[in-house]
Design an enzyme around this catalytic site. Sequence first.
Site, PDB file in Angstrom:
ATOM      1  CG  ASP A  78      -0.318  -0.547   2.474  1.00  0.00           C
ATOM      2  OD1 ASP A  78       0.916  -0.481   2.596  1.00  0.00           O
ATOM      3  OD2 ASP A  78      -1.053  -1.048   3.348  1.00  0.00           O
ATOM      4  CG  ASN A 147      -8.975  -1.749  11.662  1.00  0.00           C
ATOM      5  OD1 ASN A 147      -8.083  -2.458  11.215  1.00  0.00           O
ATOM      6  ND2 ASN A 147      -9.351  -0.624  11.089  1.00  0.00           N
ATOM      7  CG  HIS A 149      -5.819  -2.589   8.652  1.00  0.00           C
ATOM      8  ND1 HIS A 149      -5.880  -1.235   8.920  1.00  0.00           N
ATOM      9  CD2 HIS A 149      -4.540  -2.938   8.930  1.00  0.00           C
ATOM     10  CE1 HIS A 149      -4.696  -0.809   9.322  1.00  0.00           C
ATOM     11  NE2 HIS A 149      -3.868  -1.817   9.345  1.00  0.00           N
ATOM     12  CD  GLU A 154      -8.671   0.711   7.583  1.00  0.00           C
ATOM     13  OE1 GLU A 154      -8.459  -0.302   8.276  1.00  0.00           O
ATOM     14  OE2 GLU A 154      -8.187   1.818   7.872  1.00  0.00           O
TER      15      GLU A 154
HETATM   16  C1  F6R Z   1       1.190  -1.295   6.126  1.00  0.00           C
HETATM   17  C2  F6R Z   1       0.221  -2.336   6.346  1.00  0.00           C
HETATM   18  C3  F6R Z   1      -0.597  -2.400   7.593  1.00  0.00           C
HETATM   19  C4  F6R Z   1       0.233  -2.732   8.833  1.00  0.00           C
HETATM   20  C5  F6R Z   1      -0.654  -2.846  10.070  1.00  0.00           C
HETATM   21  C6  F6R Z   1       0.140  -3.144  11.332  1.00  0.00           C
HETATM   22  O1  F6R Z   1       1.870  -1.491   4.892  1.00  0.00           O
HETATM   23  O2  F6R Z   1       0.079  -3.141   5.507  1.00  0.00           O
HETATM   24  O3  F6R Z   1      -1.603  -3.369   7.413  1.00  0.00           O
HETATM   25  O4  F6R Z   1       0.908  -3.947   8.626  1.00  0.00           O
HETATM   26  O5  F6R Z   1      -1.345  -1.639  10.252  1.00  0.00           O
HETATM   27  O6  F6R Z   1       0.971  -2.079  11.629  1.00  0.00           O
HETATM   28  P1  F6R Z   1       1.953  -2.107  12.898  1.00  0.00           P
HETATM   29  O7  F6R Z   1       2.990  -3.131  12.608  1.00  0.00           O
HETATM   30  O8  F6R Z   1       2.543  -0.717  12.930  1.00  0.00           O
HETATM   31  O9  F6R Z   1       1.122  -2.435  14.076  1.00  0.00           O
END
Ligand code: F6R
Length: 270
Positions: A78, A147, A149, A154
């Site tokens: 992303d 959440n 994702h 989302e």
């Molecule tokens: C970002 C992504 C997100 C993160 C997720 C966990 O490229 O794909 O899905 O992997 O938000 O983020 P952290 O590791 O910061 O808790």
Amino acid sequence: MSSPGSLSEPAMKILIHQTRALATDCAASLIAARLNRQPDTVLGLATGGTMEMVYADLIARHRAGKVSFAQATSFNLDEYVGLAGTHRCSYRHYMREKLFDHVDMDPARAFLPQGDAPDAEVEAARYEAAIAAAGDIGLQLLGLGLNGHIGFNEPTSSLSSLTRIKTLTRSTREANARFFDDPKDVPRLAITMGIGTILRAQEVVLLAYGAEKADVVARMIEGPVAAACPASALQMHRKVTIVLDEAAASALELRDYYEQVHPRVENASS
Ligand code: F6R
């Protein structure tokens, strides 16, 4: 014919480690092993706090001559809409800083969606086509949002979605505000691979650490497959490894079972 072991394995391989350091070592080993087996693997990469540890481990392995990215291709999950790749908070900048600048990855084969493309929808479609043209992802690395994702899919994302623009939830924007000078600067939209894109990967490795992820980890693994928890779609995938630390595994009802099927190496050897 299947071995007796494979007959008793759950669809998801759940590996629970005592510490984050051990879990990180495990995930980095899986990635390095894949690259050593197939140097031209198409990697699907993620950003975020959890991945920082994995990339630091991979850099150390690369410096020790134990893994090379020279023939690999990568597609990140992303990118924020509106941020140029040079922006300090863009995911392209993150990837350069945390991984690409420190390993032998060919920059011409390290792809992210272009956040500042003139038309984000066109860019999303182009990115999806580029992934398909590369033969889809070989090994997809994932973190897990509070959440549920994966990527920026989302809750209520279609479980068959392809790369597209998603509006970020308030909870995601709050969680990511720590990377920005002002919480108001966190973009509201992102281009993200879809859940359908992710499910086409040959192999998925998801990492989650910490007590704050315990509930969502349980929903992902033991809850119903539902768009309300996008990561639960991984239950439909044929080759998923979930790498957890103790705290993130603490709400799993069948934890004993997972440890019975895949005893921890650190336990088995002690
Ligand atoms: C970002 C992504 C997100 C993160 C997720 C966990 O490229 O794909 O899905 O992997 O938000 O983020 P952290 O590791 O910061 O808790």
